[in-house]
Design a protein around this motif. Structure first.
Motif, short mmCIF file in Angstrom:
data_model
loop_
_atom_site.label_atom_id
_atom_site.label_comp_id
_atom_site.label_asym_id
_atom_site.label_seq_id
_atom_site.Cartn_x
_atom_site.Cartn_y
_atom_site.Cartn_z
N ASP A 1 6.71 12.01 -4.02
CA ASP A 1 6.13 10.69 -4.27
C ASP A 1 4.73 10.56 -3.68
O ASP A 1 4.14 9.48 -3.73
CB ASP A 1 7.02 9.60 -3.66
N THR B 1 -3.70 5.29 0.74
CA THR B 1 -3.07 4.11 0.13
C THR B 1 -1.68 3.94 0.66
O THR B 1 -1.09 4.84 1.16
CB THR B 1 -2.98 4.26 -1.39
N ALA C 1 0.82 -1.21 0.00
CA ALA C 1 0.00 0.00 0.00
C ALA C 1 0.85 1.26 0.00
O ALA C 1 0.43 2.30 -0.49
CB ALA C 1 -0.92 0.00 1.22
N ARG C 2 2.08 1.18 0.53
CA ARG C 2 2.83 2.40 0.80
C ARG C 2 4.12 2.59 0.02
O ARG C 2 4.52 3.73 -0.23
CB ARG C 2 3.17 2.45 2.29
N ALA C 3 4.81 1.50 -0.30
CA ALA C 3 6.14 1.67 -0.89
C ALA C 3 6.05 2.34 -2.25
O ALA C 3 5.16 2.06 -3.05
CB ALA C 3 6.85 0.33 -1.00
N ARG C 4 6.97 3.27 -2.49
CA ARG C 4 7.01 4.03 -3.74
C ARG C 4 8.46 4.22 -4.14
O ARG C 4 9.36 4.02 -3.34
CB ARG C 4 6.43 5.43 -3.54
N GLY C 5 8.64 4.68 -5.36
CA GLY C 5 9.94 5.18 -5.80
C GLY C 5 11.06 4.16 -5.73
O GLY C 5 10.86 2.99 -6.05
N GLY D 1 1.44 8.30 7.88
CA GLY D 1 2.29 7.18 7.47
C GLY D 1 1.94 6.64 6.10
O GLY D 1 2.58 5.71 5.61
N ALA D 2 0.92 7.22 5.45
CA ALA D 2 0.43 6.67 4.18
C ALA D 2 0.84 7.55 3.00
O ALA D 2 1.68 8.45 3.14
CB ALA D 2 -1.09 6.54 4.24
N ASN D 3 0.29 7.28 1.84
CA ASN D 3 0.47 8.15 0.68
C ASN D 3 -0.84 8.88 0.43
O ASN D 3 -1.91 8.37 0.70
CB ASN D 3 0.84 7.34 -0.55
N SER E 1 12.27 10.44 0.80
CA SER E 1 10.94 10.13 1.31
C SER E 1 11.11 9.61 2.73
O SER E 1 12.21 9.17 3.09
CB SER E 1 10.30 9.04 0.45
#
Lengths: 257, 245
Positions: B195, B245, A134-138, B208-210, B136
């Protein structure tokens, strides 16, 4: 019973060999933990251990209990104590005897304790993978993918344990939770030595790498439920082999005959 | 937008800018100290880096006294440019109490605690240019095991990389610093990075989320000096809750 490390404090990866234990836990648990680390080469040959007083403080036990643990390690030939200036306790690598030592460690764990470790590991690793999806990006994503494959390049048990731990801890870190990362570190350090001891055809470095890759792909695709189920399946199949290996051994420390 | 909302946006942006500009000034100071020493004929010729303990700890102490969310500060020599004192010169606040502690990381690639910082986000993103970069939010599990963002800047002498100067900020403390300002804004308002990772927010759901972007319904305000934006919903009453998300 499996040890249950106290959750207090804020252990860092580098300090995990010396995570505080709760009071009820005796010196044999300390001896077992150090034995595992030494047998796997995580504490390298010649490494000087902290002083008895410091070690006792780090494990939160009395110096008497700690001395008992060190005596046990000395009798196994895993620690050498030198007197005088520049003296102290030093790690002695077990060489060819490492597998035997780990087998002995496994035989001292109860089957139900292993089952419990598997269940908690499943929840933590599955939940961490779902949150990470759900959270990891980049740049976290290609990094995870690279770490997923590292396990297949390892030629030593220490290398396998390290690469395996690294991947799972990285997944938990990608979930952005300090406590989840710590929980995964502690579980991983208990489970990984046993997994790679099992040397099961069902748990080869290649298979672990492909399962890690599937977890990292599920995380990259942003699908929490797929990530969770893939991670759970990975933990289950690996830990079940450990449990079956333990079942094939005689005796159970929880069953008094 | 109401006057009170406009004031809250302005004061929030000012608060972020105050903290981050103080921290980036501290990084510049470390940068200058190292650069001056390695450029001087006496120190520079030894190939060693100066001892930064006093200057870094003084700066950290001052910032902490001012209520800065800074966690650690220092200089890390590039692995290629190794010399006898090339351990990270990095100090950080202890979790309990006000003491400072030098960061000790695993330097043996064969060990579990090996800190391969050449693979870390703050190292990789900093290499390309001389500007100040910010990662990030991440859990620094090889170092301090805290949830932080790292601001960093590369240090070059005559085109060759010497190392990285930087500072860590505890995400939770930045959130605390911004709390009063962001609570004055409509929910869910958030400070996010490029991001979409949430740095501070007035909605627990986004912590803690996006942050999913909904450009039609939101206004964006850039945070000066950083690739961060403040996102505020533009329709107060009709603002729908969006899933984190």
């Amino acid at each position: 019973m499996l040890e249950h490390p106290a959750q207090s404090g804020n252990p860092r990866l580098g300090h995990l060999a010396f995570v505080p234990l709760d009071d009820a836990v005796k010196g044999n648990v300390i001896a077992r933990r150090l034995t595992e680390r030494i047998a796997l080469g995580l504490l390298a040959d010649g490494t000087q251990l902290p002083s008895e007083a410091d070690l006792a403080a780090q494990f939160s036990v009395s110096t008497v209990t700690l001395r008992e643990a060190l005596a046990e390690l000395r009798s196994l030939g895993l620690v050498e104590t030198r007197r005088g200036r520049g003296g102290g306790s030093f790690v002695k690598a077990p060489g060819d005897n490492a597998t035997g030592l780990l087998t002995r460690e496994l035989s001292e764990l109860s089957i139900d304790g292993l089952r419990d470790l598997r269940d908690v590991k499943c929840v933590v690793s599955g939940g961490a993978a779902a949150l990470a999806a759900a959270r990891a990006r980049g740049i976290a994503l290609p990094r995870l993918r690279a770490l997923a494959l590292k396990v297949q390049d390892q030629t030593t048990s220490a290398g396998l344990v390290r690469a395996d731990c690294r991947f799972h801890i990285e997944v938990a870190a990608a979930a952005r939770s300090e406590r989840l990362t710590q929980a995964e570190m502690l579980l991983q350090l208990e489970a990984a030595p046993l997994l790679w001891l099992a040397k099961s055809p069902a748990l080869t470095p290649e298979r672990a790498a492909s399962e890690h890759l599937a977890i990292s792909d599920a995380i990259a695709s942003g699908d929490p439920e797929l990530a969770r189920s893939t991670a759970e399946a990975h933990v289950l199949s690996a830990m079940n082999h450990v449990i079956e290996l333990r079942m094939s051994m005689e005796g159970d420390p929880n069953v008094r005959v | 937008m109401s006057a009170s909302e406009r004031d809250a946006v302005r004061s929030l942006l000012k608060e972020v800018a105050t903290h981050t500009s103080r921290i980036s000034a501290a990084i510049d100071q470390v940068h200058e100290t190292v650069l001056e020493a390695v450029s001087s004929p006496t120190v520079g010729s030894t190939g060693q880096f100066p001892d930064l303990q006093e200057s870094v700890c003084t700066t950290l102490d001052t910032l902490v006294m001012e209520g800065s969310p800074i966690y650690g500060l220092g200089f890390i020599a590039d692995p290629v440019h190794t010399s006898s004192n090339s351990d990270p010169q990095w100090w950080y606040r202890e979790q309990n109490g006000r003491g400072l502690r030098r960061l000790v990381v695993g330097t043996d690639p064969g060990r579990l605690d090996f800190y391969d910082y050449s693979e870390t986000p703050w190292y990789l993103t900093t290499l390309n240019d001389d500007s100040l970069h910010v990662t990030s939010p991440y859990v620094d599990y090889c170092g301090t095991n805290s949830y932080i963002v790292t601001m960093s800047r590369r240090m070059q002498v005559q085109g060759s990389l010497l190392g990285i100067c930087g500072a860590d900020i505890v995400v939770g403390e930045l959130q605390a610093c911004l709390q009063t300002h962001i609570l004055a804004l409509p929910r869910p308002s958030s400070v996010v990075d490029d991001d979409g990772a949430v740095i501070a927010t007035n909605s627990a759901e986004f912590l803690g989320a996006n942050r999913p972007l909904d450009l039609l319904r939101e206004r964006e305000y850039p945070v000066p000096g950083l690739p961060w934006r403040l996102i505020v919903p533009s329709v107060r009453k009709a603002s729908r809750s969006k899933t984190a998300t």
